[in-house]
Design an enzyme around this catalytic site. Structure first.
Site, short mmCIF file in Angstrom:
data_model
loop_
_atom_site.label_atom_id
_atom_site.label_comp_id
_atom_site.label_asym_id
_atom_site.label_seq_id
_atom_site.Cartn_x
_atom_site.Cartn_y
_atom_site.Cartn_z
N ALA A 1 -1.56 2.64 -4.95
CA ALA A 1 -1.16 4.04 -4.88
C ALA A 1 -1.35 4.57 -3.46
O ALA A 1 -0.99 3.91 -2.50
CB ALA A 1 -1.94 4.85 -5.90
N ILE B 1 0.85 -1.19 0.00
CA ILE B 1 0.00 0.00 0.00
C ILE B 1 0.89 1.23 0.00
O ILE B 1 1.80 1.35 0.82
CB ILE B 1 -0.92 0.01 1.24
N CYS B 2 0.64 2.14 -0.94
CA CYS B 2 1.35 3.42 -0.99
C CYS B 2 2.86 3.21 -1.01
O CYS B 2 3.38 2.47 -1.83
CB CYS B 2 0.89 4.30 0.16
N SER B 3 3.58 3.83 -0.06
CA SER B 3 5.04 3.73 -0.04
C SER B 3 5.55 2.36 0.39
O SER B 3 6.76 2.12 0.40
CB SER B 3 5.64 4.81 0.87
#
Length: 316
Positions: free
Chosen positions: A155, A102-104
């Protein structure tokens, strides 16, 4: 029962950590049986999540027995991923475990080398850093998530919800996933398909890069009918070298970067003015309103009119 291991590292993003826990613990199968067993795993018993401290009841050994591992984002991208974590993730992948970020969290997965040669995404603001640090990965900043089968990336934080619901649908079908979406007060598929809404003043540029002057020139002249040859001449290089440098330093091509600059300018005009869409198409450099609408929907994931309705404030 399917086991989901959520990995918590130092400075984990609280929302990214809570998202898979909230989604997967609420999924039920016909008859009311729980579909998932969720475990929060960490190298240390306590993990700093900023606003609170996480008490992890399971260590890295639990990753070996999981069916799915979820990697939440971390607030400090410069912090190296511990070797024991990388080893555990590589071993799990070799054993066939599904791993999603998830994300970073994509930076954690990228550090294992498992994403090499694959397409991946992360938050649009972090995409240039991911592309620069891992040029062997095809970084796509335009989507909510990328499903490579065993390896998945998403993202920003909200896109983590989309990814988790996508995993539920893969595992148990649309009916079960739709119920999970209702419990999360989320549509099973958001309007806009898998496209991220690009926000910010401009497309992120690598600070100190030799390309920075030409990137700013492109941004300032996005409304012009620029060709690849025009951009190469401005950069005082060949088109072939220009393409290579762009991919290495921005994770995309010159013309795709230019398209996103135009789209970002269009977003600003849609948010801050009442100009007709046809006028905005001309202002940002599109040859026709139809081409503008098609490209806007492809990049942003929704129509210019729908975007304006969602994001326009009370300004002029």
């Amino acid at each position: 029962m399917h086991t989901v291991a959520v990995l918590a590292l130092a400075t984990v993003v609280p929302f990214d950590l809570s998202t898979p826990i909230e989604v997967f613990t609420r999924v039920t199968l016909p008859g009311g049986r729980p579909a998932y067993r969720v475990r929060v795993c960490a190298a240390e018993p306590f993990v700093d999540a900023g606003a609170f401290t996480v008490r992890a009841h399971w260590g890295l050994a639990e990753l070996a027995g999981a069916d799915t591992i979820v990697l939440p984002g971390c607030t400090d991208l410069a912090t190296p991923v511990p070797d024991d974590v990388l080893t555990a993730l590589r071993k799990a992948a070799a054993d066939g475990t599904r791993i999603a970020s998830i994300c970073s969290g994509a930076f954690i997965l990228a550090a294992t080398g498992l994403l090499d040669g694959l397409r991946a995404t992360t938050h649009w603001l972090a995409a240039p850093a991911l592309a620069a640090g891992h040029p062997e990965i095809e970084v796509d900043p335009d989507v909510l998530y990328v499903d490579n089968g065993q390896l998945l990336t998403s993202a920003g934080a909200a896109a983590g919800l989309d990814l988790c619901l996508h995993l539920v649908r893969r595992d148990h079908g649309s009916a079960v996933a739709a119920q999970a979406a209702r419990l999360s007060v989320m549509p099973l598929e958001r309007e806009g398909g898998q496209a991220q809404f690009i926000v910010g003043d401009r497309y992120p540029t690598p600070r100190g890069s030799a390309l920075e002057p030409v990137l700013r020139w492109m941004d300032d002249n996005a409304e012009r009918d620029l060709t690849l040859e025009d951009i190469a001449a401005r950069a005082n290089t060949s088109t072939r070298t220009l393409n290579r440098r762009f991919r290495e330093q921005t994770g995309t091509t010159p013309l795709r970067w230019l398209l996103r600059a135009r789209i970002r300018r269009a977003q600003y005009l849609l948010e801050s003015t009442t100009h007709p869409v046809d006028r905005i198409a001309r202002q940002v450099g599109f040859g026709s309103p139809t081409a503008f609408r098609d490209q806007f929907k492809r990049v942003v994931g929704t129509s210019p009119g729908a975007y304006r309705s969602a994001f326009r404030g009370s300004g002029p």
